[in-house]
Design an enzyme around this catalytic site. Structure first.
Site, mmCIF file in Angstrom:
data_model
loop_
_atom_site.group_PDB
_atom_site.id
_atom_site.type_symbol
_atom_site.label_atom_id
_atom_site.label_comp_id
_atom_site.label_asym_id
_atom_site.label_seq_id
_atom_site.Cartn_x
_atom_site.Cartn_y
_atom_site.Cartn_z
ATOM 1 N N GLU A 167 28.390 -54.101 19.453
ATOM 2 C CA GLU A 167 29.501 -53.995 18.499
ATOM 3 C C GLU A 167 30.668 -54.907 18.866
ATOM 4 O O GLU A 167 31.786 -54.444 19.099
ATOM 5 C CB GLU A 167 29.973 -52.545 18.371
ATOM 6 C CG GLU A 167 28.879 -51.579 17.914
ATOM 7 C CD GLU A 167 29.388 -50.166 17.659
ATOM 8 O OE1 GLU A 167 30.565 -49.901 17.976
ATOM 9 O OE2 GLU A 167 28.618 -49.342 17.138
ATOM 10 N N GLU A 365 21.671 -47.688 17.070
ATOM 11 C CA GLU A 365 22.502 -46.475 17.113
ATOM 12 C C GLU A 365 22.541 -45.868 15.726
ATOM 13 O O GLU A 365 22.636 -46.585 14.728
ATOM 14 C CB GLU A 365 23.946 -46.758 17.539
ATOM 15 C CG GLU A 365 24.135 -47.076 18.989
ATOM 16 C CD GLU A 365 25.610 -47.279 19.348
ATOM 17 O OE1 GLU A 365 26.475 -46.703 18.644
ATOM 18 O OE2 GLU A 365 25.883 -47.998 20.308
#
Length: 462
Positions: A167, A365
């Site tokens: 991220e 995720e």
């Protein structure tokens, strides 16, 4: 009867990050990172003033935790190496105790039949590097590449799946736009420079990995948030959604997979004087070092509409170019406040299939945070998290649909294995298959969802 059957080699598992689970923040030679520093300065910014030293004790209990992963059927597990544990100064001597620790973790996973997926950077900039500007300073991108090479050299004989960043847009947003990460700067131009050097650091690390000739794959993990317009019939709403996609998804997705930045984003940055400093050779370096594998983190969609007020108010932000849209009737996780939109996972996978060469990918995720989850604990001490089972199953149904329609998706990892420390939220929201009792020395107890997921893995479907 198994209705949704997955391929025999499907990657089932969970993901964690070093700072969120290891604890032992000041032991065995580890250097400080930005979270250790920020907590020392402002413990009040962290939920219940729980800091990074009091995370889930993985540093001391990794054998117990990996044994539990094996018991729950994991075939793969993603963790991150702490840059400041391995190289306390960020750019210098390696901490041999850290090498020993990560060696032991990798060996323990392999002995348990669990494939290690290793990430190199998960929000935890070494403080020594932050003092010289973090990724705002080009030299830190080079230091990151040297750190990455040391990881490949030390652990690459056993680790065959690597990721440069998790991220990468989050430290840009949190640290340089919206003040939820250190150094709490609010400056769009500096944010762009940080994002650019982060992307450069990824390409530099990939270049070194390939130069070493290691037999494995290297990728990046992106939090992709599908952007939906308020109305598909309103052109300005559709354009607003495209802009949001360029800012929050394609800013890292395009250079990581295609080797180029979105032209419409570049034009906006030029128009508003926000272009980063770029050096000769960067364009070719980024183009030549794209990823082998894409990790997709998906939690919730972004809904937007055309800007209702003039662009130009200060401070300028990505959100200055469109407005958020609160869609009536949307499905909500009442324990966290986030929208639940399971079809988003399908839309993302089909977008990667149709527009990014159907690159090999996996859901790295997905998960459901719950505040106050203790209230769901039964008399036997087990969290009865039927809401999490429903959440995962509904997302897996859409993932399966994308798979049957040709998406090159190879696995599903839940965030996260056990309840962990979530930055300034600390332990406010719980995500794990395994509960961690902070009042009882971190005692682990498998939740109902953990046992359910075990049966999914055993049946390779549900």
């Amino acid at each position: 009867m198994t209705t949704y059957l997955f391929p025999p080699d499907f990657w089932w598992g969970t993901a964690v990050s070093a700072t969120q689970i290891e604890g032992a923040a000041d032991r065995d030679g580890k250097g400080k990172n930005i979270w250790d520093h920020w907590y020392e300065m402002e413990p009040n910014r962290f939920f219940n003033e729980v800091g990074p030293a009091k995370t889930s004790q993985f540093y001391d209990r990794y054998k117990e935790d990996i044994a539990l992963m094996k018991k729950l059927g994991h075939t793969s597990f993603r963790f991150s190496i702490s840059w400041s544990r391995l190289i306390p100064s960020g750019n210098g001597a390696v901490n041999e105790k850290a090498v020993q620790f990560y060696d032991q973790v990798i060996n323990e996973l392999l002995a348990a039949g669990i494939t290690p997926f290793v990430n190199l950077f998960h929000f935890d900039m070494p403080m020594a590097m932050q003092k010289i500007g973090g990724f705002e300073n080009r030299e830190v991108a080079y230091a990151f590449a040297r750190y990455a090479e040391r990881c490949f050299t030390h652990f690459g004989d056993r680790v065959k799946t690597w990721f440069t960043h998790n991220e990468p847009i989050v430290p840009v947003e949190g640290g340089y736009l919206y003040e939820f990460h250190y150094p709490k700067v609010v400056d769009f131009k500096r944010a762009v420079q940080v994002g650019y050097h982060t992307m450069l650091s990824s390409a530099l690390a990939i270049e070194r990995y390939r130069r070493l000739g290691q037999e494995g794959k290297i990728g990046i993990i992106l939090n992709l948030t599908p952007s939906y317009p308020r109305s598909e019939e309103v052109e300005r709403d559709v354009e607003a959604a495209k802009l949001a996609d360029a800012f929050f998804n394609r800013s890292f997705l395009d250079p990581s997979v295609k080797g180029t930045f979105p032209q419409e984003l570049v034009e906006i940055l030029k128009q508003y004087g926000l272009m980063p400093h770029v050096e000769e050779g960067d364009k070719a370096l980024i183009a030549a070092n794209t990823v082998d594998l894409l990790g997709i983190n998906y939690y919730q969609p972004r809904r937007v509409k055309a800007k209702e007020t003039p662009i130009g108010e200060r401070p300028l932000m990505p959100g200055s170019f469109f407005d958020g849209y609160d869609m009536p009737g949307k499905k909500i996780n009442p324990h966290r406040g986030w929208e639940i939109y399971e079809k988003g996972i399908y839309d993302l996978l089909m977008n990667v299939k149709d527009h990014y060469g159907n690159i090999e990918c996996f859901i790295s995720e997905n998960g459901m945070g719950v505040e106050g989850e203790e209230k769901f604990r039964d008399e036997a001490g087990v969290i009865q998290d039927d809401y999490r089972i429903e959440f995962i199953a509904n997302h897996l149904r859409w993932l399966h649909k994308a798979l049957t329609e040709g998406a090159n998706v190879k696995g599903y990892h839940l965030w996260t294995f056990m309840d962990n420390w979530s930055w300034t939220n600390a332990y406010k929201n719980r995500y794990g298959f395994v509960s961690v009792d902070l009042e009882n020395d971190g005692k682990r107890t498998v939740k109902k969802s953990g046992w359910w997921f075990k049966t999914v893995i055993e049946n390779n479907g549900f």
